[in-house]
Design an enzyme around this catalytic site. Structure first.
Site: not given
Ligand SMILES: NC(=O)c1ccc[n+]([C@@H]2O[C@H](COP(=O)([O-])OP(=O)(O)OC[C@H]3O[C@@H](n4cnc5c(N)ncnc54)[C@H](O)[C@@H]3O)[C@@H](O)[C@H]2O)c1
Length: 297
Positions: A51, A102, A164, A199, A203, A233, A235
């Site tokens: 995303l 991080d 922050k 999780y 959220k 989504i 992903t």
């Molecule tokens: N995929 C879904 O259905 C969905 C639905 C609702 C919300 N979300 C939220 O959307 C956001 C992105 O999700 P996504 O599906 O793209 O997941 P994803 O796992 O493809 O991407 C998440 C990214 O965050 C990075 N990350 C994780 N921990 C980290 C850290 N400590 N420091 C820096 N980077 C870090 C990972 O390396 C990864 O590239 C998340 O917050 C997730 O909770 C996703």
């Protein structure tokens, strides 16, 4: 005697000057300008893939520069995603940079903000999307506490470190920035047939964090903070859940009022809206974009 209806029309309203009305500066701009991110750089955590990376492309398409922040050593480019972002941004004369950081490391986060400011100048760092997050599916009754704490550390404490750092950066420079925190519909509902208590709890905390900091930073600094709450989504994150439990896709589809799950691109419009002047009067709010999922039981 039957009550007499009072018909109120414009002509019955008191005449004279209207009470003071103050729209945001630029609110009367033509609509494309309201949604434009030209001259700005947006800082996106979790921008290495999924995303976050799709939103980075959207920011660039809205005329802005972008900085992607992630733990991954390189941004995903399996299908030329990062190359496309670079090509698009070159057309605007902007920048697209990638930074390994991080989000739970407060010192590194502050350094990364300054690094992005230097690299992207003269574009102004005016938008942040806190998108990095992790997911884990384990029944609550067996949830290992170190796993629960890890989700809180990244999804809650990491989101707060990002928020922050944004506020400190903007307050020092008197920039009225917009922070978009990626929460989830799972912050408001419990997903049927998913065992993701940590999780979901994390959220819900992001929703409350948004309201709390919005009420501190709006009056003091003019900083806007909103959450964007996606539904399902496709992903890497959800692919992993579906690989572990393929039968849940049918449950998800039962709540999909538009007969499909979301794609990362479905969130570009909402994110650009929240970053741009188009949402100048919006703060402390949640924008849920879930294909209707939460609207029916
Ligand atoms: N995929 C879904 O259905 C969905 C639905 C609702 C919300 N979300 C939220 O959307 C956001 C992105 O999700 P996504 O599906 O793209 O997941 P994803 O796992 O493809 O991407 C998440 C990214 O965050 C990075 N990350 C994780 N921990 C980290 C850290 N400590 N420091 C820096 N980077 C870090 C990972 O390396 C990864 O590239 C998340 O917050 C997730 O909770 C996703």
């Amino acid at each position: 005697m039957a009550p007499v209806a009072t018909i109120v029309s414009d002509t019955t309203l008191p005449s004279g000057p209207l009470p003071e009305r103050r729209a945001a500066p630029g609110a009367h701009a033509p609509v494309p300008a309201l949604f434009s991110l030209a001259g700005t750089v947006t800082f996106i955590t979790g921008g290495g893939r999924g995303l976050g990376q799709a939103l980075a492309k959207g920011v660039v398409q809205a005329g802005g520069s972008v900085a992607c922040i992630d733990l991954l050593p390189q941004p995903t480019n399996d299908n030329g995603e990062w190359d496309q972002i670079q090509k698009l941004v070159a057309l605007n004369g902007g920048t697209a940079s990638y930074h390994v950081c991080d989000i739970t490391n407060e010192e590194k986060m502050a350094q990364t903000f300054e690094e992005v400011e230097r690299l992207a100048a003269p574009a102004v760092l005016r938008g942040v999307i806190a998108c990095a997050g992790v997911q884990q599916m384990i029944p609550a009754i067996d949830y290992p506490m170190d796993g629960f704490r890890r989700i809180m550390e990244i999804n809650v404490a990491g989101a707060f470190v990002t928020a922050k750092a944004s506020a400190n950066f903007w307050a020092k420079r008197d920039i009225k920035g917009s922070l978009v925190m990626i929460a989830s519909m799972s912050g408001s509902i419990a997903n049927r047939s998913l065992t993701c208590t940590a999780y979901n709890t994390s959220k819900a905390a992001v929703h409350q964090m948004c309201r709390s900091v919005a009420q501190e930073w709006g009056p003091a600094h003019g900083i806007r903070v909103n959450t964007l709450s996606p539904g399902y989504i496709r992903t890497a994150m959800t692919d992993q859940l579906l690989a572990e439990k393929p039968e849940v896709e049918e449950t998800w589809m039962r709540g999909a009022l538009l007969n499909r799950l979301g794609a990362p691109e479905d969130f570009v419009g909402p994110a650009v809206f929240l970053l741009s002047d188009a949402s100048a009067f919006m703060t402390g709010a949640d924008l849920r974009v879930d294909g209707g999922h939460c609207a029916s039981a």
